[in-house]
Structures are given as structure tokens and as C-alpha cells.
Design an enzyme around this catalytic site. Structure first.
Site, PDB file in Angstrom:
ATOM      1  N   TYR A 276      23.143  -2.669   2.870  1.00  0.00           N
ATOM      2  CA  TYR A 276      22.210  -1.554   2.651  1.00  0.00           C
ATOM      3  C   TYR A 276      22.745  -0.580   1.614  1.00  0.00           C
ATOM      4  CZ  TYR A 276      19.048  -3.363   6.082  1.00  0.00           C
ATOM      5  OH  TYR A 276      18.153  -4.180   6.723  1.00  0.00           O
TER       6      TYR A 276
ATOM      7  N   GLN B 175       4.970  -1.088   3.107  1.00  0.00           N
ATOM      8  CA  GLN B 175       6.030  -1.744   3.883  1.00  0.00           C
ATOM      9  C   GLN B 175       7.370  -1.539   3.178  1.00  0.00           C
ATOM     10  OE1 GLN B 175       4.389  -5.913   5.134  1.00  0.00           O
ATOM     11  NE2 GLN B 175       3.153  -5.178   3.436  1.00  0.00           N
TER      12      GLN B 175
ATOM     13  N   VAL C 288      10.679   0.239   1.484  1.00  0.00           N
ATOM     14  CA  VAL C 288      11.614   1.279   1.927  1.00  0.00           C
ATOM     15  C   VAL C 288      12.250   1.974   0.719  1.00  0.00           C
ATOM     16  CG1 VAL C 288      12.100   0.177   4.147  1.00  0.00           C
ATOM     17  CG2 VAL C 288      13.469  -0.467   2.155  1.00  0.00           C
TER      18      VAL C 288
ATOM     19  N   HIS D 280       7.868   0.762   7.490  1.00  0.00           N
ATOM     20  CA  HIS D 280       9.175   0.158   7.801  1.00  0.00           C
ATOM     21  C   HIS D 280      10.335   1.105   7.538  1.00  0.00           C
ATOM     22  CE1 HIS D 280       7.276  -4.126   7.334  1.00  0.00           C
ATOM     23  NE2 HIS D 280       6.924  -3.529   8.455  1.00  0.00           N
TER      24      HIS D 280
ATOM     25  N   CYS E 120      28.158  11.802  18.976  1.00  0.00           N
ATOM     26  CA  CYS E 120      28.528  10.884  20.062  1.00  0.00           C
ATOM     27  C   CYS E 120      29.488   9.789  19.629  1.00  0.00           C
ATOM     28  CB  CYS E 120      27.269  10.266  20.673  1.00  0.00           C
ATOM     29  SG  CYS E 120      26.556   8.957  19.659  1.00  0.00           S
TER      30      CYS E 120
ATOM     31  N   SER F 178       3.089 -10.559   1.071  1.00  0.00           N
ATOM     32  CA  SER F 178       2.788 -11.908   1.552  1.00  0.00           C
ATOM     33  C   SER F 178       2.031 -11.859   2.879  1.00  0.00           C
ATOM     34  CB  SER F 178       4.079 -12.713   1.721  1.00  0.00           C
ATOM     35  OG  SER F 178       4.913 -12.090   2.682  1.00  0.00           O
TER      36      SER F 178
ATOM     37  N   ASN G 116      -2.232  -9.957  -6.386  1.00  0.00           N
ATOM     38  CA  ASN G 116      -1.020 -10.745  -6.115  1.00  0.00           C
ATOM     39  C   ASN G 116      -1.058 -11.967  -7.039  1.00  0.00           C
ATOM     40  OD1 ASN G 116       0.944 -12.517  -4.907  1.00  0.00           O
ATOM     41  ND2 ASN G 116       0.732 -11.389  -2.996  1.00  0.00           N
TER      42      ASN G 116
HETATM   43  P1  OAD Z   1       7.380 -10.588   0.484  1.00  0.00           P
HETATM   44  O1  OAD Z   1       8.606 -10.873  -0.292  1.00  0.00           O
HETATM   45  O2  OAD Z   1       7.152 -11.341   1.743  1.00  0.00           O
HETATM   46  O3  OAD Z   1       6.097 -10.816  -0.432  1.00  0.00           O
HETATM   47  C1  OAD Z   1       6.031 -10.298  -1.735  1.00  0.00           C
HETATM   48  C2  OAD Z   1       4.680 -10.658  -2.318  1.00  0.00           C
HETATM   49  O4  OAD Z   1       4.601 -10.028  -3.590  1.00  0.00           O
HETATM   50  C3  OAD Z   1       4.443 -12.150  -2.527  1.00  0.00           C
HETATM   51  O5  OAD Z   1       3.178 -12.502  -1.987  1.00  0.00           O
HETATM   52  C4  OAD Z   1       4.457 -12.308  -4.052  1.00  0.00           C
HETATM   53  O6  OAD Z   1       3.547 -13.318  -4.494  1.00  0.00           O
HETATM   54  C5  OAD Z   1       4.015 -10.940  -4.497  1.00  0.00           C
HETATM   55  N1  OAD Z   1       4.482 -10.539  -5.824  1.00  0.00           N
HETATM   56  C6  OAD Z   1       5.617 -10.887  -6.480  1.00  0.00           C
HETATM   57  N2  OAD Z   1       5.693 -10.263  -7.669  1.00  0.00           N
HETATM   58  C7  OAD Z   1       4.582  -9.487  -7.770  1.00  0.00           C
HETATM   59  C8  OAD Z   1       4.077  -8.590  -8.766  1.00  0.00           C
HETATM   60  N3  OAD Z   1       4.741  -8.359  -9.903  1.00  0.00           N
HETATM   61  N4  OAD Z   1       2.900  -7.977  -8.519  1.00  0.00           N
HETATM   62  C9  OAD Z   1       2.216  -8.205  -7.372  1.00  0.00           C
HETATM   63  N5  OAD Z   1       2.643  -9.024  -6.406  1.00  0.00           N
HETATM   64  C10 OAD Z   1       3.811  -9.662  -6.589  1.00  0.00           C
HETATM   65  O7  OAD Z   1       7.376  -8.995   0.749  1.00  0.00           O
HETATM   66  P2  OAD Z   1       6.527  -8.158   1.807  1.00  0.00           P
HETATM   67  O8  OAD Z   1       5.189  -8.763   2.032  1.00  0.00           O
HETATM   68  O9  OAD Z   1       6.604  -6.739   1.387  1.00  0.00           O
HETATM   69  O10 OAD Z   1      10.386  -5.986   6.335  1.00  0.00           O
HETATM   70  O11 OAD Z   1       7.398  -8.369   3.109  1.00  0.00           O
HETATM   71  C11 OAD Z   1       7.057  -7.684   4.279  1.00  0.00           C
HETATM   72  C12 OAD Z   1       8.285  -7.290   5.046  1.00  0.00           C
HETATM   73  O12 OAD Z   1       9.133  -8.427   5.221  1.00  0.00           O
HETATM   74  C13 OAD Z   1       9.196  -6.312   4.317  1.00  0.00           C
HETATM   75  O13 OAD Z   1       8.764  -4.959   4.474  1.00  0.00           O
HETATM   76  C14 OAD Z   1      10.496  -6.527   5.012  1.00  0.00           C
HETATM   77  C15 OAD Z   1      10.515  -8.033   5.014  1.00  0.00           C
HETATM   78  O14 OAD Z   1      11.296  -8.621   5.981  1.00  0.00           O
HETATM   79  C16 OAD Z   1      11.459  -5.470   6.941  1.00  0.00           C
HETATM   80  O15 OAD Z   1      12.553  -5.436   6.404  1.00  0.00           O
HETATM   81  C17 OAD Z   1      11.160  -4.920   8.280  1.00  0.00           C
END
Ligand code: OAD
Length: 263
Positions: free
Chosen positions: A70, A104, A106, A122, A154, A193, A217
């Protein structure tokens, strides 16, 4: 890049008149800022194991490894900037009465771009709290990159204020997100995604409540079947084009058959 998506009359009319737009964003909107996504072939979960780095069990098994990861991600954020997609959503606020971003991510890039109403489902990478007593921990900049600090109250281990797998989302934030999805006349789904629930349920909720759904997307399979329009492009090109087009539709009433402007 060329955007030639033809918008149906329904979508054009909605974009011309909507006063409430909600936007669900995921890692893809920050990809062009240089922040890695999770599930793309070069994404974080292709290289790292989520259960080791993004769960309480993983943290307790190896707090140093998790803290270092992190801290590394925090340092990456120090050198990136919001991109045209984040900035387009700020512009949207000048056109529409209510714009609520449900993210979603951070990375705080929406706030750094200047968006006013951002719901962080998140958590965020800026803050920390004690994993034992839950008190917020203020990092005065002296935190060691190698070892998690200890809670001054703590003695518990300090952790980042992000939601890990197996943990509930902040209830008030999710309730506000659900309310925004139910109220939205237009619901944009950008760069996610849609694989992680409950965030992934929001487009369906918005659709059931009558919102017009637009997905941006480059690989738009996630919510394809309920989307009224799909822009299969990167957010950094497609969102500015869409917002520019919304401005034009609102100026003209949105009645003419159009394609999105070319870029
Ligand atoms: P993902 O990595 O699962 O999905 C990213 C999406 O962005 C994919 O569908 C890609 O096709 C799309 N993508 C890539 N480049 C792009 C661009 N230039 N413009 C538009 N779209 C693009 O990420 P998230 O859906 O955000 O959670 O994942 C959800 C959660 O899973 C995150 O918040 C995180 C992760 O585990 C936690 O950490 C709790």
C-alpha cells in the site's frame, strides 16, 4: 481517436433533459493517468494474490508485506494526475443539476480533478485506521514504508482505510450510492469490470428504476445487455466527447439524429 457511436432517440432525449446523472467508475477511468487496473492482463491481480494483499487474513499473516504494497501504491499516486476523463465529469456538473460519482477507486483522482459529490465505495488510500480499536490514525509523514505503525491508543497495527475482500462497504456510503442509482435519469458506467459486489449491482438497480444506462469501456462486456448505449473506447477520449455532446444536445434540444463528435 474516432467516436462514431450513433445514439438512439431515447438516449439523446434523456441526455438533453436529465437533471440527475450518476456515474459508477472503476479502475479503468484512472488507467490513462498511469494507475494500474486490477483484472486486465497487466493488472494488479495478474501479478499479486488478492487474498494476500487485500484481506484482513493476509494482513495479519504478513503485515509488513501488505503495508509495503500500500505504501508503494501511495507513492505511485504522488506522481499521477487526473486525466481528461476525470475532468470531463467535472465539466458535466456545469450542465446537469445533480451529478453524483460513485467510485470503486481509492486514488482520490475525482476529488483532485474537482468533482464535488464523490461517494467512495471502497475507501481511499490517503487514510489509515487502527485494525484493533478502529480509531483513525493521522500519518504526520513519518510513517515507515517498511513497517505498519502502531496505534498510539491501543498499540494495534495501523492499516490503510480501504475496503478489503470479506469486509462490508461503509453502510452510509453504499446507501447514498443506492439512492443515487435509484434517482438517476442517466447512469454512466465507466471503466469497471463489474465483478465486485455490491458495487456491481448498481447499474442493474438504476436500470430497474428506469435510468438510461451508458457504458464506456474498451472491452464492454460487463453490463452490455442492459446498456442503452455502449461506447467501446477508452474513457480519456470517450467521456470528454460524450460530455461535449451532452452540452450540444442540451443547447439544441437533442432532437436531431447525431453521432458523437469525432476526436
Ligand atoms: P477491474 O480491473 O476489474 O476492471 C477495469 C475495467 O476497466 C476493465 O473492464 C477494463 O476493460 C476497463 N478499462 C481499462 N482501461 C480503460 C480505459 N482507458 N478506459 C475505460 N475503461 C478501461 O477494476 P474495477 O472494476 O474497478 O476492489 O475493480 C473493482 C474492484 O476490484 C476494485 O475496486 C478493487 C478490486 O479488487 C477492492 O480492492 C476492494
Amino acid at each position: 481517436m474516432e467516436l462514431t457511436t450513433t445514439l438512439s432517440e431515447h438516449v439523446r432525449t434523456r441526455l438533453a433533459r436529465a437533471e440527475r446523472i450518476a456515474v459508477l467508475t472503476g479502475a479503468g477511468i484512472s488507467a490513462e493517468s498511469g494507475v494500474p487496473t486490477f483484472r486486465d492482463p497487466d493488472g494488479l491481480w495478474a501479478r499479486f494474490r488478492p487474498e494476500e494483499l487485500a484481506s484482513m487474513e493476509g494482513f495479519l499473516a504478513n503485515p509488513e508485506r501488505v503495508w509495503q504494497w500500500y505504501q508503494h501504491r501511495r507513492h505511485v499516486l504522488e506522481s499521477v494526475q487526473p486525466n481528461p476523463a476525470h475532468r470531463a465529469l467535472v465539466q458535466l456538473e456545469n450542465l446537469v443539476g445533480e451529478v453524483i460519482i460513485i467510485t470503486q477507486n481509492v486514488d482520490r483522482l475525482h476529488q483532485r480533478a474537482g468533482s464535488h459529490r464523490v461517494l467512495e465505495l471502497h475507501g481511499n488510500l490517503e487514510d489509515n485506521y487502527c485494525s484493533a480499536c478502529g480509531r483513525p490514525y493521522c500519518d504526520d509523514g513519518s510513517a515507515d514504508d517498511r513497517l505498519p505503525p502502531r496505534c498510539p491508543s491501543c498499540g494495534g497495527l495501523i492499516r490503510p482505510a480501504v475496503v478489503w475482500f470479506g469486509e462490508p462497504l461503509p453502510a452510509d456510503v453504499f446507501a447514498a450510492a443506492e439512492r443515487a442509482a435509484r434517482r438517476a435519469e442517466v447512469f454512466l458506467v465507466v471503466g469497471t469490470s463489474c465483478q465486485v459486489y455490491p458495487a456491481a449491482a448498481l447499474p442493474q438497480i438504476a436500470w430497474e428504476c428506469g435510468a438510461t444506462i451508458i457504458e464506456i469501456n474498451p472491452l464492454p462486456k460487463p453490463i452490455g445487455s442492459i446498456a442503452h448505449a455502449v461506447l467501446p473506447h477508452k474513457a480519456g477520449s470517450a467521456l470528454p466527447a460524450l460530455v461535449e455532446h451532452i452540452a450540444w444536445l442540451r443547447a439544441t434540444g437533442g432532437t436531431e439524429q447525431t453521432t458523437l463528435p469525432q476526436r
